[in-house]
Design an enzyme around this catalytic site. Sequence first.
Site, PDB file in Angstrom:
ATOM      1  N   LYS A  65     -11.251  -5.261  -0.655  1.00  0.00           N
ATOM      2  CA  LYS A  65     -11.067  -4.674   0.670  1.00  0.00           C
ATOM      3  C   LYS A  65     -11.435  -3.190   0.723  1.00  0.00           C
ATOM      4  O   LYS A  65     -12.084  -2.727   1.658  1.00  0.00           O
ATOM      5  CB  LYS A  65      -9.612  -4.822   1.111  1.00  0.00           C
ATOM      6  CG  LYS A  65      -9.472  -5.676   2.317  1.00  0.00           C
ATOM      7  CD  LYS A  65      -8.027  -5.965   2.717  1.00  0.00           C
ATOM      8  CE  LYS A  65      -6.967  -5.583   1.734  1.00  0.00           C
ATOM      9  NZ  LYS A  65      -5.955  -4.671   2.228  1.00  0.00           N
ATOM     10  N   ARG A 118       0.575  -5.518   8.187  1.00  0.00           N
ATOM     11  CA  ARG A 118       0.822  -6.376   7.028  1.00  0.00           C
ATOM     12  C   ARG A 118       1.701  -7.555   7.371  1.00  0.00           C
ATOM     13  O   ARG A 118       1.803  -8.498   6.588  1.00  0.00           O
ATOM     14  CB  ARG A 118       1.534  -5.576   5.917  1.00  0.00           C
ATOM     15  CG  ARG A 118       0.588  -4.797   5.044  1.00  0.00           C
ATOM     16  CD  ARG A 118       1.348  -4.153   3.900  1.00  0.00           C
ATOM     17  NE  ARG A 118       0.595  -3.029   3.398  1.00  0.00           N
ATOM     18  CZ  ARG A 118      -0.273  -3.105   2.399  1.00  0.00           C
ATOM     19  NH1 ARG A 118      -0.454  -4.244   1.768  1.00  0.00           N
ATOM     20  NH2 ARG A 118      -0.937  -2.047   2.001  1.00  0.00           N
ATOM     21  N   ARG A 132      -8.827  -7.197 -16.040  1.00  0.00           N
ATOM     22  CA  ARG A 132      -9.286  -5.804 -16.157  1.00  0.00           C
ATOM     23  C   ARG A 132      -8.773  -5.145 -17.433  1.00  0.00           C
ATOM     24  O   ARG A 132      -7.598  -5.267 -17.776  1.00  0.00           O
ATOM     25  CB  ARG A 132      -8.722  -4.960 -15.002  1.00  0.00           C
ATOM     26  CG  ARG A 132      -9.461  -5.102 -13.716  1.00  0.00           C
ATOM     27  CD  ARG A 132      -8.801  -4.170 -12.695  1.00  0.00           C
ATOM     28  NE  ARG A 132      -9.139  -4.537 -11.343  1.00  0.00           N
ATOM     29  CZ  ARG A 132      -8.370  -4.289 -10.280  1.00  0.00           C
ATOM     30  NH1 ARG A 132      -7.197  -3.691 -10.426  1.00  0.00           N
ATOM     31  NH2 ARG A 132      -8.760  -4.653  -9.086  1.00  0.00           N
ATOM     32  N   ARG A 148      -3.671  -1.876 -17.520  1.00  0.00           N
ATOM     33  CA  ARG A 148      -2.709  -1.163 -16.669  1.00  0.00           C
ATOM     34  C   ARG A 148      -1.525  -2.072 -16.369  1.00  0.00           C
ATOM     35  O   ARG A 148      -1.692  -3.266 -16.169  1.00  0.00           O
ATOM     36  CB  ARG A 148      -3.345  -0.775 -15.334  1.00  0.00           C
ATOM     37  CG  ARG A 148      -4.239   0.421 -15.390  1.00  0.00           C
ATOM     38  CD  ARG A 148      -4.468   0.937 -13.969  1.00  0.00           C
ATOM     39  NE  ARG A 148      -5.736   1.613 -13.889  1.00  0.00           N
ATOM     40  CZ  ARG A 148      -6.858   1.074 -13.428  1.00  0.00           C
ATOM     41  NH1 ARG A 148      -6.867  -0.164 -12.979  1.00  0.00           N
ATOM     42  NH2 ARG A 148      -7.964   1.778 -13.389  1.00  0.00           N
ATOM     43  N   ARG A 205       2.751  -9.689  -6.545  1.00  0.00           N
ATOM     44  CA  ARG A 205       2.065  -9.121  -5.380  1.00  0.00           C
ATOM     45  C   ARG A 205       1.485 -10.236  -4.514  1.00  0.00           C
ATOM     46  O   ARG A 205       1.513 -10.157  -3.285  1.00  0.00           O
ATOM     47  CB  ARG A 205       0.944  -8.179  -5.833  1.00  0.00           C
ATOM     48  CG  ARG A 205       1.467  -6.820  -6.274  1.00  0.00           C
ATOM     49  CD  ARG A 205       0.434  -6.075  -7.080  1.00  0.00           C
ATOM     50  NE  ARG A 205      -0.709  -5.635  -6.290  1.00  0.00           N
ATOM     51  CZ  ARG A 205      -1.854  -5.205  -6.841  1.00  0.00           C
ATOM     52  NH1 ARG A 205      -1.998  -5.169  -8.142  1.00  0.00           N
ATOM     53  NH2 ARG A 205      -2.834  -4.807  -6.072  1.00  0.00           N
TER      54      ARG A 205
END
Length: 209
Positions: free
Chosen positions: A13, A84, A123, A155, A166
């Site tokens: 996004k 949201r 990642r 991370r 999430r």
Amino acid sequence: MNYILLGPPGAGKGTQAKNIVDKFGLVHLSTGEMFREAKKSDETISKLVASGQLISDELVVNMIKKHLLKEGVKKGFLLDGFPRTVNQAKSLDLILKSENIKIDAVFFIDLKFEEIIKRISGRRICSCGASYNLYFIPPKESNKCDECNKDLIQRDDDKEEIVKNRLDVYESQTKPLVEYYKRQGFLIEIDGSKSESEVFKQISENIKP
Ligand SMILES: [Zn+2]
């Protein structure tokens, strides 16, 4: 030209928002950016963010309203990170109605959860600045940086458990929002599994200057 950009975390996004505002000269109304700015100058927000408390709908809506009326009305805007929830969308509807502003379309970048989990939890970064993805751009040697041979790092935000949390929040709050805009006939679904430039092409084709 007024648009809303929706999509799960990891669907690209942020990148697409930048592409859109650059190409079409829209004002980028990003709640993430607004909060970073507000934290510097507004003590109430700064304290809220520091304490990790949830920011109330009222506060977010007021902030959006302020920015929308100040910058977004004449040039056209892209809303990113807001609304949201369905409640926030209803508040937005009231603001737009009272100012006689119309939304042209809501872009929803859709991506399967398995793909999102791969994109984010795969990642790996290196302290030298190099970045990898175990599924898509793996290092030559397992968990070692190609550039400097140091150990790669994941991370905390990218850990699979956190990503799943999430996505749960997203599923319960934002999915109903997608339905809300679909019922109103605003929703344009974008296939987020394609490359960055193909995703941008899909969006651009639906923006009519
Ligand atoms: Zn390195």
